[in-house]
Design a protein around this motif. Sequence first.
Motif, short mmCIF file in Angstrom:
data_model
loop_
_atom_site.label_atom_id
_atom_site.label_comp_id
_atom_site.label_asym_id
_atom_site.label_seq_id
_atom_site.Cartn_x
_atom_site.Cartn_y
_atom_site.Cartn_z
N SER A 29 0.82 -1.20 0.00
CA SER A 29 0.00 0.00 0.00
C SER A 29 0.86 1.25 0.00
O SER A 29 1.99 1.26 0.52
CB SER A 29 -0.92 0.01 1.23
N PHE A 81 -2.94 -4.45 -3.80
CA PHE A 81 -2.25 -3.16 -3.79
C PHE A 81 -3.30 -2.09 -3.50
O PHE A 81 -4.06 -1.68 -4.38
CB PHE A 81 -1.60 -2.93 -5.16
N LEU A 130 -0.78 4.18 -5.37
CA LEU A 130 0.34 3.57 -6.08
C LEU A 130 1.31 4.65 -6.53
O LEU A 130 2.52 4.48 -6.44
CB LEU A 130 -0.16 2.77 -7.29
N TYR A 139 2.97 4.36 -13.71
CA TYR A 139 2.20 3.11 -13.67
C TYR A 139 2.86 2.01 -14.50
O TYR A 139 2.78 0.83 -14.13
CB TYR A 139 0.77 3.35 -14.14
N CYS A 153 -2.26 -9.67 -9.29
CA CYS A 153 -2.24 -8.46 -8.46
C CYS A 153 -3.48 -7.63 -8.77
O CYS A 153 -3.75 -7.32 -9.93
CB CYS A 153 -0.98 -7.65 -8.72
N CYS A 183 -5.24 -3.99 -8.10
CA CYS A 183 -4.85 -2.62 -7.75
C CYS A 183 -6.08 -1.76 -7.50
O CYS A 183 -7.00 -1.73 -8.32
CB CYS A 183 -4.02 -2.01 -8.88
N ASP A 193 -4.08 8.76 -6.83
CA ASP A 193 -4.04 8.05 -8.11
C ASP A 193 -4.96 8.67 -9.16
O ASP A 193 -5.93 9.35 -8.84
CB ASP A 193 -4.43 6.59 -7.91
N MET A 246 -4.89 4.33 -14.33
CA MET A 246 -4.55 3.04 -13.74
C MET A 246 -5.21 1.90 -14.52
O MET A 246 -4.57 0.89 -14.84
CB MET A 246 -5.04 2.97 -12.29
N LEU A 296 -2.63 -0.62 -16.03
CA LEU A 296 -2.60 -1.84 -15.23
C LEU A 296 -3.77 -2.72 -15.67
O LEU A 296 -4.79 -2.84 -15.00
CB LEU A 296 -2.69 -1.49 -13.74
N CYS A 314 -7.19 -4.06 -12.32
CA CYS A 314 -8.01 -3.38 -11.33
C CYS A 314 -9.37 -4.07 -11.15
O CYS A 314 -10.38 -3.41 -10.90
CB CYS A 314 -8.21 -1.91 -11.73
#
Length: 274
Positions: free
Chosen positions: A13, A61, A65, A74, A88, A90, A96, A101, A105, A112
Amino acid sequence: MNNPASISILQLSDSHIMKEPDGKLLGINTEHYFHACLEQAFRLSSRQALAEKPYFDLILFTGDLAQEPCPESYRRILSSLEPYRTPCICLPGNHDDYELMQRVLNTDKVNCRKQVILDNWQLISLNSQIPGEAGGRLAEEELAFLEECLIKIPDRHALIAVHHHLLETKSPWMDAMIIENSQELLAITAKYPQVKVITTGHIHQVMDVRTSTLRILGAPSTCFQFTPEAPDFSVSETAPGYRLIELYADGQVESEVVRLPGSLPELRSITHGY
């Protein structure tokens, strides 16, 4: 903690990654310590793991980030996570850019996603971001999504992840940023006994509170930490860290915080935030 019959989660985090790899925040190279936390967590896990269950089932996460959200920050986060070949999830924090993101990601492993099913558990991620503000709130659609997940999958235990905290930390400056409608979240969880744990970021310190029905956790930052119970903004030299969470088939939860060795002598203390 690693057990072949359980689900092992590494919670990271508040990495506050800068635009440039050598960028510093309060004197700290945040990216250096993010890498150090990742490396230590996987190194220690590999030593302890049984052959049939190495490493972690999931990285969670929980927001902030990036301190300076941009495609470069990112992308570097993604490049840091991909070699570990671990799924993972996020979540966005107040620093953010959530839309960005979700674009960057967005791979099979690092993304996400808001709901994940793992064995006897479902993991539900909520967005507490209020764009342009430091504090948190859960929009009506977030609360509706949560309840929909719990109604549709009643036979699995549930972990809820969200960036902002929902219980007071006894730091007035921090608690001004608490989830404004946290009681609405708690009212929903009270209706569904399958919710066993809520874990958060944002506070840059440890929280571990047990209520009559669930456990509420807060994670340290992978960079600098806030001074517990300080009336005004204050940082401490406490080492960066991460949280380990173990979820068992019967709904039991084990968790601990692990830190890097040493402290942060390079930390630059200021009194006006960051």
